[in-house]
Design a protein around this motif. Structure first.
Motif, mmCIF file in Angstrom:
data_model
loop_
_atom_site.group_PDB
_atom_site.id
_atom_site.type_symbol
_atom_site.label_atom_id
_atom_site.label_comp_id
_atom_site.label_asym_id
_atom_site.label_seq_id
_atom_site.Cartn_x
_atom_site.Cartn_y
_atom_site.Cartn_z
ATOM 1 N N SER A 64 0.829 -1.219 0.000
ATOM 2 C CA SER A 64 0.000 0.000 0.000
ATOM 3 C C SER A 64 0.850 1.250 0.000
ATOM 4 O O SER A 64 0.462 2.271 -0.573
ATOM 5 C CB SER A 64 -0.924 0.025 1.217
ATOM 6 O OG SER A 64 -1.903 -0.962 1.075
ATOM 7 N N ASP A 65 2.006 1.169 0.629
ATOM 8 C CA ASP A 65 2.895 2.327 0.689
ATOM 9 C C ASP A 65 3.345 2.759 -0.711
ATOM 10 O O ASP A 65 3.679 3.914 -0.925
ATOM 11 C CB ASP A 65 4.103 2.004 1.572
ATOM 12 C CG ASP A 65 4.937 3.233 1.860
ATOM 13 O OD1 ASP A 65 4.364 4.263 2.282
ATOM 14 O OD2 ASP A 65 6.169 3.170 1.659
ATOM 15 N N SER A 87 -7.583 6.370 -1.172
ATOM 16 C CA SER A 87 -6.277 6.613 -0.552
ATOM 17 C C SER A 87 -5.861 5.499 0.395
ATOM 18 O O SER A 87 -4.913 5.645 1.158
ATOM 19 C CB SER A 87 -6.307 7.947 0.207
ATOM 20 O OG SER A 87 -7.333 7.911 1.178
ATOM 21 N N GLU A 88 -6.600 4.385 0.348
ATOM 22 C CA GLU A 88 -6.279 3.257 1.217
ATOM 23 C C GLU A 88 -6.979 2.004 0.732
ATOM 24 O O GLU A 88 -7.915 2.068 -0.068
ATOM 25 C CB GLU A 88 -6.705 3.553 2.660
ATOM 26 C CG GLU A 88 -8.223 3.657 2.820
ATOM 27 C CD GLU A 88 -8.669 3.997 4.233
ATOM 28 O OE1 GLU A 88 -7.820 4.264 5.102
ATOM 29 O OE2 GLU A 88 -9.889 4.003 4.463
ATOM 30 N N ALA A 112 -6.749 -0.661 8.176
ATOM 31 C CA ALA A 112 -6.662 0.130 6.948
ATOM 32 C C ALA A 112 -5.198 0.357 6.631
ATOM 33 O O ALA A 112 -4.366 0.497 7.542
ATOM 34 C CB ALA A 112 -7.386 1.460 7.128
ATOM 35 N N PHE A 113 -4.877 0.391 5.344
ATOM 36 C CA PHE A 113 -3.498 0.569 4.884
ATOM 37 C C PHE A 113 -3.479 1.743 3.918
ATOM 38 O O PHE A 113 -3.996 1.656 2.806
ATOM 39 C CB PHE A 113 -2.998 -0.713 4.211
ATOM 40 C CG PHE A 113 -3.145 -1.918 5.101
ATOM 41 C CD1 PHE A 113 -2.181 -2.211 6.054
ATOM 42 C CD2 PHE A 113 -4.273 -2.720 5.019
ATOM 43 C CE1 PHE A 113 -2.333 -3.303 6.896
ATOM 44 C CE2 PHE A 113 -4.432 -3.816 5.860
ATOM 45 C CZ PHE A 113 -3.459 -4.106 6.800
ATOM 46 N N LEU A 114 -2.903 2.850 4.373
ATOM 47 C CA LEU A 114 -2.882 4.078 3.581
ATOM 48 C C LEU A 114 -1.920 3.978 2.410
ATOM 49 O O LEU A 114 -0.870 3.325 2.508
ATOM 50 C CB LEU A 114 -2.478 5.261 4.461
ATOM 51 C CG LEU A 114 -3.465 5.638 5.567
ATOM 52 C CD1 LEU A 114 -2.898 6.765 6.417
ATOM 53 C CD2 LEU A 114 -4.809 6.041 4.972
#
Length: 186
Positions: free
Chosen positions: A64-65, A150-151, A169-171
């Motif tokens: 996700s990053d 955005s996530e 949640a993974f931004l």
């Protein structure tokens, strides 16, 4: 203990407007699959032992990053008649953002037996009869929703309520992975 999880695109801003659509459809055709499910776009679903969860959360955080947030547009209704699914579709530009992310997540979780979604869509109803699909398509003709994607979120299935609930949640970090550049030694 083995549990069922799903990875989805999710936005709190869409929960209420989509719930209103689902409730309206329910008022016309009674209970149906997905009528109580919160608005989301499925990426994949899988089963793992809960002892493995942290390792998969780390993988999701890392991938996700690398993703960049984008504005997503849902601008039409459509259906998958063979599956009895009625849904809100994304526009072409949004699809071009969603699909590569979905593929990278599928690749990241490839060690699991995944139920994958390759076509980004937001279900209104699933396993509808042909008659109920027709009713849905007559009730709903125009839509214009958008959200900042955005996530991704990880959801766990509650076997008692028969619903998924968000557990993490993974931004998107907007940090593309560095390309490996092969250099010369001399």
């Amino acid at each position: 203990m083995e549990k069922t999880y799903s990875v989805v695109f999710y936005s709190k801003t869409l929960v209420e407007p989509v719930k209103k659509l689902k409730d309206f459809l329910r008022s016309k055709i009674k209970w149906y699959n997905s009528c109580n499910s919160e608005a989301h776009i499925t990426i994949c679903e899988f089963k793992i032992d809960d002892s493995q969860l942290d390792s998969f959360k780390q993988k999701l955080a890392k991938i996700s990053d690398t993703f960049t947030p984008f504005q997503a547009y849902l601008d039409h209704f459509d259906s998958f008649p063979n599956a009895g699914a009625f849904f809100i579709g994304v526009n072409e530009d949004s699809k071009n953002h969603f699909v590569p992310i979905m593929k990278k997540i599928h690749e990241t979780l490839k060690s699991l037996k995944l139920k994958k979604s390759d076509e980004p869509h937001m279900s209104i109803g699933r396993r509808l009869t042909p008659e109920n699909l027709k009713i849905a398509s007559e009730l709903f003709t125009t839509i214009d929703l958008q959200f900042e994607c955005s996530e991704i979120v990880l959801r766990e299935f509650d076997p008692i309520k028969k619903q998924f609930f968000v557990i993490d949640a993974f931004l998107f970090g907007n940090n593309p992975e560095p390309e490996l550049i092969q250099g010369s030694l001399f």
